[in-house]
Design a protein around this motif. Structure first.
Motif, PDB file in Angstrom:
ATOM      1  N   ARG A 123     -69.568   7.099 205.291  1.00  0.00           N
ATOM      2  CA  ARG A 123     -69.194   6.334 204.117  1.00  0.00           C
ATOM      3  C   ARG A 123     -70.270   6.556 203.049  1.00  0.00           C
ATOM      4  O   ARG A 123     -71.458   6.600 203.368  1.00  0.00           O
ATOM      5  N   THR A 124     -69.837   6.645 201.782  1.00  0.00           N
ATOM      6  CA  THR A 124     -70.775   6.867 200.684  1.00  0.00           C
ATOM      7  C   THR A 124     -70.501   5.861 199.578  1.00  0.00           C
ATOM      8  O   THR A 124     -69.367   5.711 199.133  1.00  0.00           O
ATOM      9  N   LEU A 125     -71.559   5.177 199.140  1.00  0.00           N
ATOM     10  CA  LEU A 125     -71.470   4.276 197.992  1.00  0.00           C
ATOM     11  C   LEU A 125     -72.107   4.974 196.796  1.00  0.00           C
ATOM     12  O   LEU A 125     -73.192   5.553 196.900  1.00  0.00           O
ATOM     13  N   TYR A 126     -71.428   4.911 195.653  1.00  0.00           N
ATOM     14  CA  TYR A 126     -71.921   5.500 194.406  1.00  0.00           C
ATOM     15  C   TYR A 126     -72.371   4.368 193.488  1.00  0.00           C
ATOM     16  O   TYR A 126     -71.651   3.389 193.309  1.00  0.00           O
ATOM     17  N   VAL A 127     -73.566   4.516 192.920  1.00  0.00           N
ATOM     18  CA  VAL A 127     -74.153   3.447 192.111  1.00  0.00           C
ATOM     19  C   VAL A 127     -74.718   4.038 190.825  1.00  0.00           C
ATOM     20  O   VAL A 127     -75.437   5.044 190.843  1.00  0.00           O
ATOM     21  N   SER A 128     -74.395   3.400 189.696  1.00  0.00           N
ATOM     22  CA  SER A 128     -74.908   3.805 188.396  1.00  0.00           C
ATOM     23  C   SER A 128     -75.581   2.605 187.734  1.00  0.00           C
ATOM     24  O   SER A 128     -75.070   1.479 187.818  1.00  0.00           O
ATOM     25  N   ALA A 129     -76.736   2.843 187.108  1.00  0.00           N
ATOM     26  CA  ALA A 129     -77.393   1.782 186.344  1.00  0.00           C
ATOM     27  C   ALA A 129     -76.783   1.717 184.947  1.00  0.00           C
ATOM     28  O   ALA A 129     -76.356   2.731 184.390  1.00  0.00           O
ATOM     29  N   LEU A 130     -76.758   0.526 184.370  1.00  0.00           N
ATOM     30  CA  LEU A 130     -76.242   0.309 183.015  1.00  0.00           C
ATOM     31  C   LEU A 130     -77.316  -0.365 182.183  1.00  0.00           C
ATOM     32  O   LEU A 130     -77.862  -1.406 182.588  1.00  0.00           O
ATOM     33  N   ASP A 131     -77.617   0.221 181.006  1.00  0.00           N
ATOM     34  CA  ASP A 131     -78.616  -0.404 180.152  1.00  0.00           C
ATOM     35  C   ASP A 131     -77.954  -1.391 179.198  1.00  0.00           C
ATOM     36  O   ASP A 131     -76.734  -1.594 179.222  1.00  0.00           O
ATOM     37  N   ARG A 132     -78.744  -2.010 178.331  1.00  0.00           N
ATOM     38  CA  ARG A 132     -78.235  -3.075 177.462  1.00  0.00           C
ATOM     39  C   ARG A 132     -77.251  -2.570 176.416  1.00  0.00           C
ATOM     40  O   ARG A 132     -76.504  -3.357 175.824  1.00  0.00           O
ATOM     41  N   ALA A 133     -77.229  -1.248 176.194  1.00  0.00           N
ATOM     42  CA  ALA A 133     -76.246  -0.677 175.278  1.00  0.00           C
ATOM     43  C   ALA A 133     -74.987  -0.231 175.999  1.00  0.00           C
ATOM     44  O   ALA A 133     -74.043   0.232 175.365  1.00  0.00           O
ATOM     45  N   GLY A 134     -74.980  -0.368 177.332  1.00  0.00           N
ATOM     46  CA  GLY A 134     -73.825   0.058 178.120  1.00  0.00           C
ATOM     47  C   GLY A 134     -73.904   1.494 178.588  1.00  0.00           C
ATOM     48  O   GLY A 134     -72.962   1.999 179.207  1.00  0.00           O
ATOM     49  N   ASN A 135     -75.022   2.184 178.320  1.00  0.00           N
ATOM     50  CA  ASN A 135     -75.175   3.559 178.799  1.00  0.00           C
ATOM     51  C   ASN A 135     -75.285   3.576 180.312  1.00  0.00           C
ATOM     52  O   ASN A 135     -76.114   2.857 180.885  1.00  0.00           O
TER      53      ASN A 135
END
Length: 451
Positions: free
Chosen positions: A235-247
């Motif tokens: 199983r693989t979980l994908y994670v992305s960080a989001l900055d205050r501008a939504g990037n």
């Protein structure tokens, strides 16, 4: 690749901006003095009027969209109505750009600030003004917006109970910790079990609206407990960080681990159930799974029987369940069972098969199977015998495409027919039995040669 969930719906007219303030020549006097615009937005984000707390938007690479609703309520002014916008960098107010566009009473009317006028990391102030011919309102209070086109780094992902790259017993939700990897402006994280992560709708609060895929950061970190998709293996979980501008992060983190089987056990009351007979299947949870979180029910799917479908069965206090079952699949029947635990864990699927040969037996002393006998015009007798209980008739035909005929079975389930071959050569008889319940059983093909 990221897929869009949707966008904020609003009325925006085509931009007719110019880089100098344009005021029309009067044609007639305005019916009322225009008032200051309302509903100011930048990049779909509400206007921030505090210079110390600007709105952050990721618009610099494609321009900044700013919009307002004109301060005018007279529909007769539509053909004389426009909005003026002026924008300047807070660090150098002398560098002011002014844009103007036609407007419609009561409708949001926006303009796009050219990318050449914007710089990543720069804070800008902008205002809007309602214009009706040569009459203009006061300028709105300034809105403050900072352009942020810098993506945060790939986040750091760890798990306290499912070590990365290792095989672990399933049953307990996976406890993940997400880290900002040194970025100071990360406000949340997006995650999912598929590589294509969703894009939040413009102007929405995904942390509130979609907690299954978004979590707010607290000091640059966040923790979640997730139940992986049902099944066994990697199983693989994908994670992305989001900055205050939504990037989002330019590249999502990937955290992979392996889950051992948690499938239940299926046990029939009779080791080899007979066709057409009622039985009971006992469903027993995986012991480690039951220990992690009690099994509360089962999903049961039958394939190949007369009444195929999926049903749910409630588990007893010990996690087991008893399922009445009638084996009526003429070519075998498959039962698929997965369990569900109180914590939401769904096990991989256990499979149990029931099989019985339901084809009739065909015998003929005159024309033996796979042999030769008789001759053209020589009658022969063929006897049909059942392999299962409850047979009431047989339907047969000689050679493929021949006319089907039906004969009733005797009390012992057998039947005999007479048949005379018209010519010498190879022949076959196709025959199937039918039970008292109307079940058409599997077909037997009997080959023979006529001398």
């Amino acid at each position: 690749m990221r897929r869009h969930r949707g966008a904020r719906t609003r009325v925006v007219l085509a931009c007719a901006g110019v880089l100098a303030l344009a005021l029309a020549s009067p044609a007639m006097a305005a019916s009322a003095a225009p008032t200051t615009p309302t509903g100011l937005l930048n990049g779909g984000t509400a206007c921030a009027t505090d210079a110390g707390s600007p709105a952050y938007v990721a618009e610099g690479l494609r321009g900044l969209s700013i919009a307002a609703v004109p301060g005018d309520t007279d529909p007769a002014d539509d053909n004389r109505l426009s909005l003026n916008y002026r924008l300047w960098p807070v660090s150098d107010p002398a560098l002011t750009s002014t844009l103007s566009r036609p407007a419609v009473v009561g409708a949001e009317a926006g303009v796009d600030v050219p990318t050449d006028d914007l710089a990543d990391g720069q804070t800008y102030a902008w205002q809007a003004q309602t214009v009706v011919e040569d009459d203009a309102s006061d300028w709105s209070a300034p809105c403050y917006v900072t352009i942020d086109d810098t993506h945060p780094p790939t986040p750091v992902v760890s798990s306290s109970n499912y070590p990365e790259g290792q095989l672990d017993q399933g049953g307990e939700p996976v406890r993940f910790t997400f880290g900002a990897n040194g970025a100071s402006d990360v406000v949340g994280f997006e995650f999912g079990w598929q590589q294509d992560l969703p894009v939040p709708a413009s102007g929405s609060d995904p942390y509130h609206d979609d907690p299954a895929n978004f979590v707010r950061a607290d000091g640059g970190t966040a923790t979640v407990a997730l139940v992986p998709p049902a099944g066994v293996g990697s199983r693989t979980l994908y994670v992305s960080a989001l900055d205050r501008a939504g990037n989002p992060s330019m590249k999502a983190a990937e955290y992979s681990f392996m889950v051992a089987s948690t499938a239940p056990t299926i046990t029939p009351a009779t080791a080899s159930p007979e066709f057409g007979e009622k039985d009971v299947l006992t469903l027993t949870p995986d012991p480690a799974l039951e220990e992690a979180s009690p099994v509360v029910g089962y999903s049961v799917t039958t394939v190949g029987g007369r009444h195929d479908g999926t049903t749910t069965v409630e588990a007893a206090a010990d996690g087991t369940a008893r399922l009445p079952f009638t084996f009526d699949g003429v070519s075998g029947e498959r039962v698929e069972v997965s369990s569900k635990s109180a914590d939401g864990w769904v096990s991989d699927t256990a499979v149990w098969y029931a099989w019985a040969d339901t084809t009739p037996t065909v015998r003929s002393a005159d024309y033996p199977e796979n042999g030769a006998g008789g001759g053209a015009g020589v009658p022969g007798t063929f006897t049909f015998e059942p392999k299962v209980k409850g047979v009431v008739s047989y339907t047969y035909s000689f050679d493929w495409g021949g006319t089907e005929q039906t004969v009733d079975a005797e009390a012992d389930g057998t039947a005999a027919i007479a048949w005379t071959p018209p010519d010498s050569g190879s022949y076959a008889v196709n025959v199937y039995a039918t039970t008292a319940d109307g079940i058409q059983l599997a077909t037997c093909t009997y080959f023979f040669d006529v001398n």
